[in-house]
Design a protein around this motif. Sequence first.
Motif, PDB file in Angstrom:
ATOM      1  N   TYR A  25      -1.633   4.344   8.190  1.00 30.41           N
ATOM      2  CA  TYR A  25      -2.282   4.780   9.534  1.00 30.41           C
ATOM      3  C   TYR A  25      -2.427   3.202  10.226  1.00 30.41           C
ATOM      4  N   SER A  26      -2.817   2.271   9.450  1.00 30.83           N
ATOM      5  CA  SER A  26      -2.759   0.934   9.917  1.00 30.83           C
ATOM      6  C   SER A  26      -1.761   0.357  10.629  1.00 30.83           C
ATOM      7  N   TRP A  27      -0.356   0.822  10.358  1.00 25.91           N
ATOM      8  CA  TRP A  27       0.726   0.699  11.052  1.00 25.91           C
ATOM      9  C   TRP A  27       0.725   1.145  12.442  1.00 25.91           C
TER      10      TRP A  27
ATOM     11  N   GLY B  85       0.888  -1.210   0.075  1.00 23.70           N
ATOM     12  CA  GLY B  85      -0.166  -0.034  -0.089  1.00 23.70           C
ATOM     13  C   GLY B  85       0.797   1.349  -0.080  1.00 23.70           C
ATOM     14  N   ALA B  86       2.224   1.229   0.066  1.00 23.81           N
ATOM     15  CA  ALA B  86       3.072   2.465   0.138  1.00 23.81           C
ATOM     16  C   ALA B  86       2.881   2.934  -1.030  1.00 23.81           C
ATOM     17  N   PRO B  87       2.903   4.242  -1.145  1.00 18.66           N
ATOM     18  CA  PRO B  87       3.161   5.357   0.115  1.00 18.66           C
ATOM     19  C   PRO B  87       1.835   6.034   0.559  1.00 18.66           C
ATOM     20  N   ASN B  88       0.695   5.511   0.136  1.00 18.67           N
ATOM     21  CA  ASN B  88      -0.727   5.916   0.564  1.00 18.67           C
ATOM     22  C   ASN B  88      -0.935   5.789   1.860  1.00 18.67           C
ATOM     23  N   ARG B  89      -0.899   6.722   2.795  1.00 21.75           N
ATOM     24  CA  ARG B  89      -1.230   6.432   4.221  1.00 21.75           C
ATOM     25  C   ARG B  89      -2.376   5.812   4.748  1.00 21.75           C
ATOM     26  N   GLY B  90      -3.478   5.962   3.708  1.00 23.70           N
ATOM     27  CA  GLY B  90      -4.808   5.413   4.078  1.00 23.70           C
ATOM     28  C   GLY B  90      -4.958   4.201   3.417  1.00 23.70           C
ATOM     29  N   GLN B  91      -3.930   3.609   2.853  1.00 29.04           N
ATOM     30  CA  GLN B  91      -4.299   2.290   2.138  1.00 29.04           C
ATOM     31  C   GLN B  91      -3.143   1.219   2.619  1.00 29.04           C
TER      32      GLN B  91
ATOM     33  N   SER C  20      -9.005  -6.691   4.811  1.00 28.72           N
ATOM     34  CA  SER C  20      -7.902  -7.196   3.789  1.00 28.72           C
ATOM     35  C   SER C  20      -8.426  -8.305   3.075  1.00 28.72           C
ATOM     36  N   THR C  21      -8.117  -8.105   1.920  1.00 22.98           N
ATOM     37  CA  THR C  21      -8.232  -9.452   0.976  1.00 22.98           C
ATOM     38  C   THR C  21      -7.200  -9.981   0.385  1.00 22.98           C
ATOM     39  N   GLN C  22      -6.026  -9.384   0.708  1.00 23.57           N
ATOM     40  CA  GLN C  22      -4.711 -10.175   0.280  1.00 23.57           C
ATOM     41  C   GLN C  22      -3.549  -9.523   1.238  1.00 23.57           C
ATOM     42  N   GLY C  23      -2.331 -10.507   1.077  1.00 25.20           N
ATOM     43  CA  GLY C  23      -1.371  -9.904   2.204  1.00 25.20           C
ATOM     44  C   GLY C  23      -1.722 -10.522   3.556  1.00 25.20           C
ATOM     45  N   LEU C  24      -1.473  -9.569   4.470  1.00 26.58           N
ATOM     46  CA  LEU C  24      -1.621  -9.928   5.986  1.00 26.58           C
ATOM     47  C   LEU C  24      -3.481  -9.598   6.185  1.00 26.58           C
TER      48      LEU C  24
ATOM     49  N   HIS D 131      -7.357   1.374  15.964  1.00 24.74           N
ATOM     50  CA  HIS D 131      -8.670   1.156  15.216  1.00 24.74           C
ATOM     51  C   HIS D 131      -8.403   1.140  13.668  1.00 24.74           C
ATOM     52  N   SER D 132      -7.419   1.720  13.133  1.00 26.47           N
ATOM     53  CA  SER D 132      -6.949   1.632  11.784  1.00 26.47           C
ATOM     54  C   SER D 132      -6.666   0.106  11.484  1.00 26.47           C
ATOM     55  N   LEU D 133      -5.566  -0.351  12.230  1.00 31.51           N
ATOM     56  CA  LEU D 133      -5.225  -1.753  12.167  1.00 31.51           C
ATOM     57  C   LEU D 133      -6.220  -2.679  12.294  1.00 31.51           C
ATOM     58  N   ARG D 134      -7.018  -2.592  13.225  1.00 32.64           N
ATOM     59  CA  ARG D 134      -8.330  -3.491  13.274  1.00 32.64           C
ATOM     60  C   ARG D 134      -9.239  -3.644  11.714  1.00 32.64           C
ATOM     61  N   TRP D 135      -9.536  -2.311  11.600  1.00 31.99           N
ATOM     62  CA  TRP D 135     -10.264  -1.979  10.238  1.00 31.99           C
ATOM     63  C   TRP D 135      -9.525  -2.759   8.917  1.00 31.99           C
ATOM     64  N   TYR D 136      -8.349  -2.562   9.118  1.00 30.14           N
ATOM     65  CA  TYR D 136      -7.424  -3.044   7.861  1.00 30.14           C
ATOM     66  C   TYR D 136      -7.532  -4.694   7.874  1.00 30.14           C
ATOM     67  N   LEU D 137      -7.260  -5.420   8.909  1.00 22.74           N
ATOM     68  CA  LEU D 137      -7.268  -6.557   9.195  1.00 22.74           C
ATOM     69  C   LEU D 137      -8.715  -7.142   8.993  1.00 22.74           C
ATOM     70  N   GLU D 138      -9.534  -6.762   9.080  1.00 22.78           N
ATOM     71  CA  GLU D 138     -10.967  -6.945   8.943  1.00 22.78           C
ATOM     72  C   GLU D 138     -11.516  -6.810   7.445  1.00 22.78           C
TER      73      GLU D 138
END
Length: 164
Positions: A67-69, A48-54, A82-86, A73-80
């Motif tokens: 933000y998810s790093w 997702g780099a360099p877009n902080r929101g992705q 995400s369809t690829q990678g982590l 709150h952002s990491l939780r939403w990312y994990l929930e």
Amino acid sequence: MPTYNRMAAVAYANRWWDSVNPEYPVFRDDCTNFISQCLRAGGAPMRGAPNRGQGWWMIGQPERWSYSWSVAHSLRWYLETSTQGLRATRVSSPSELQLGDLIFYDFTGDGRIDHSTIVTRIEQGVPYVNAHTSNSSDRLYTYEDSTAYTPNMQYYYYHIEDVF
């Protein structure tokens, strides 16, 4: 396909729970930065780099991150979502967690995630966690001994997918 090395993530959490790895920046509220480092040590791929929101990522010189790093709150939403990678699956019970899985905390029950931890030990189906901000090692996941604990606290349990 790359796999999540749970033991490497836990080893990292046990090594750095009460100090900081000089290879990473330190945040005033450092819990999610620490959890992201643990996930990375377990082999989680960044994207997702360099877009902080992705995506979920950290790059250096100059240091930049998603933000998810760094935000629980952002990491939780990312994990929930995400369809690829982590990726992770939210489970309903702490007994469904394994070493290297994550627990997120909504201290007040307002729907906003305030804190994140990593499961580093399981005793009779009960997880114990490591964390930063209020640095903790081998702490009972319920956090009832925390000054942030409230009767409204909500827990979010996430099983990290084994294959990326």
